[in-house]
Design a protein around this motif. Structure first.
Motif, PDB file in Angstrom:
ATOM      1  N   LYS A  40      13.238   8.457   5.427  1.00 55.90           N
ATOM      2  CA  LYS A  40      12.366   7.466   4.786  1.00 55.90           C
ATOM      3  C   LYS A  40      11.011   7.416   5.491  1.00 55.90           C
ATOM      4  CE  LYS A  40      13.866   3.408   3.832  1.00 55.90           C
ATOM      5  NZ  LYS A  40      14.523   2.084   4.041  1.00 55.90           N
ATOM      6  N   ARG A  43       8.925  10.447   4.520  1.00 60.14           N
ATOM      7  CA  ARG A  43       8.359  10.402   3.171  1.00 60.14           C
ATOM      8  C   ARG A  43       7.310   9.305   3.019  1.00 60.14           C
ATOM      9  NH1 ARG A  43      14.329  11.027   0.405  1.00 60.14           N
ATOM     10  NH2 ARG A  43      14.560  13.277   0.768  1.00 60.14           N
ATOM     11  N   THR A  44       7.424   8.254   3.835  1.00 58.05           N
ATOM     12  CA  THR A  44       6.430   7.175   3.799  1.00 58.05           C
ATOM     13  C   THR A  44       5.956   6.919   5.222  1.00 58.05           C
ATOM     14  OG1 THR A  44       8.229   5.539   3.897  1.00 58.05           O
ATOM     15  CG2 THR A  44       7.329   6.088   1.715  1.00 58.05           C
ATOM     16  N   GLU A  46       3.432   5.726   6.437  1.00 59.55           N
ATOM     17  CA  GLU A  46       2.722   4.470   6.701  1.00 59.55           C
ATOM     18  C   GLU A  46       3.639   3.418   7.320  1.00 59.55           C
ATOM     19  OE1 GLU A  46       3.757   4.605   2.242  1.00 59.55           O
ATOM     20  OE2 GLU A  46       2.914   5.952   3.762  1.00 59.55           O
ATOM     21  N   GLN A  47       4.946   3.647   7.249  1.00 60.98           N
ATOM     22  CA  GLN A  47       5.876   2.733   7.909  1.00 60.98           C
ATOM     23  C   GLN A  47       5.682   2.719   9.424  1.00 60.98           C
ATOM     24  OE1 GLN A  47      10.061   2.998   6.826  1.00 60.98           O
ATOM     25  NE2 GLN A  47       9.545   3.889   4.855  1.00 60.98           N
TER      26      GLN A  47
END
Length: 274
Positions: A40, A43-44, A46-47
């Motif tokens: 996760k 894929r993102t 920005e987390q």
């Protein structure tokens, strides 16, 4: 009746698996769920803003604001301040554990996990395990920022690594508190609000930024028994003096107590919903 409930009702093999799952299978399922958490992040990305930007921002900002006023110069303040910033930054990132857990539950992700032949506790354990990577990133960036600003740990690189591991372990323990909020709260926003209501007094009413002797007597008494004060002091002693003292032991004892209290509460609340 939800789709997941129907699936479990008509598939006795899944129910039987979850009633007789082995410890080894639980570990493997938890590691798989931890890998899901890492994917996760991939894929993102920005987390990772809170564990990449925040430690750098806090280190630069707090040292610039308080360095001259408290210690007379940045060079004199960094050995005292950096361990406090480290603890505050890493502990703060543990709030995300509860927030993301609540978001997954609200989106129905955990309902889908219920219908799979995996250990019921695996999604929760995997989420907590995956977040240790976040703590490691925040720890590394805090030390690197301090080094760029002129901080050089007299205790040596070995004790710096040991201090980082101590922070990660204690942050993982604290994350159980926020995971509990994530399970029982009604929304991700409420998890964040409750968590920071608990976190801010613990971090700012500690010896992270100023010496307790400079505070009013009631605040000084609280700071002296605040578990985070023991952790901050232990980090200072490791990094600046190369000493593993009783403060590190008390920090680990405090972490063990938190896990002993909140892990069963979180698991029990989670199992009722899982």
């Amino acid at each position: 009746m939800s789709t997941a409930t129907i699936s479990r009702a008509i598939d006795p093999r899944t129910a039987n698996f979850k009633n007789h799952v082995s410890f080894g299978q639980t570990v493997r399922n938890s590691l798989t769920m931890a890998w899901r958490g890492l994917l996760k992040i991939k894929r993102t990305p920005e987390q990772l803003i809170d564990v990449t930007v925040q430690p750098i921002l806090f280190t630069v900002m707090f040292s610039a604001i308080f360095g001259g006023a408290i210690a007379g110069s940045l060079e004199q303040y960094l050995p005292y301040m950096l361990p406090g910033i480290l603890v505050q930054s890493v502990i703060t990132t543990s709030v995300v554990t509860g927030v993301q857990l609540r978001e997954d539950m609200d989106k129905g992700v955990f309902d889908r996990f219920k219908s799979l032949p995996i250990a019921r506790i695996a999604p929760l354990a995997g989420a907590l395990l995956a977040d240790t990577l976040r703590y490691g990133i925040a720890t590394t960036l805090t030390f690197l920022t301090g080094w760029v600003m002129g901080y050089h740990a007299a205790g040596g690189i070995g004790n710096v690594v040991l201090a980082g591991l101590l922070v990660v372990v204690c942050s993982w323990a604290v994350s159980w508190i926020f995971a509990f909020f994530g399970v029982i709260a009604r929304s991700a926003a409420s998890v964040q609000g409750i968590s920071f209501l608990v976190l801010f007094p613990l971090t700012f009413l500690s010896n992270a930024f100023v010496k307790p002797e400079s505070m009013p007597a009631p605040l000084e008494a609280f700071v002296n028994v605040n578990p985070l004060s023991f952790l901050v002091t232990a980090i200072r002693e490791l990094c600046n003096n190369g000493a593993f003292t009783i403060n590190a032991v008390w920090a680990l004892v405090g972490a063990a107590i938190i896990v002993a209290v909140f892990a069963p509460l979180t698991v029990r609340a989670y199992m009722r919903k899982a």
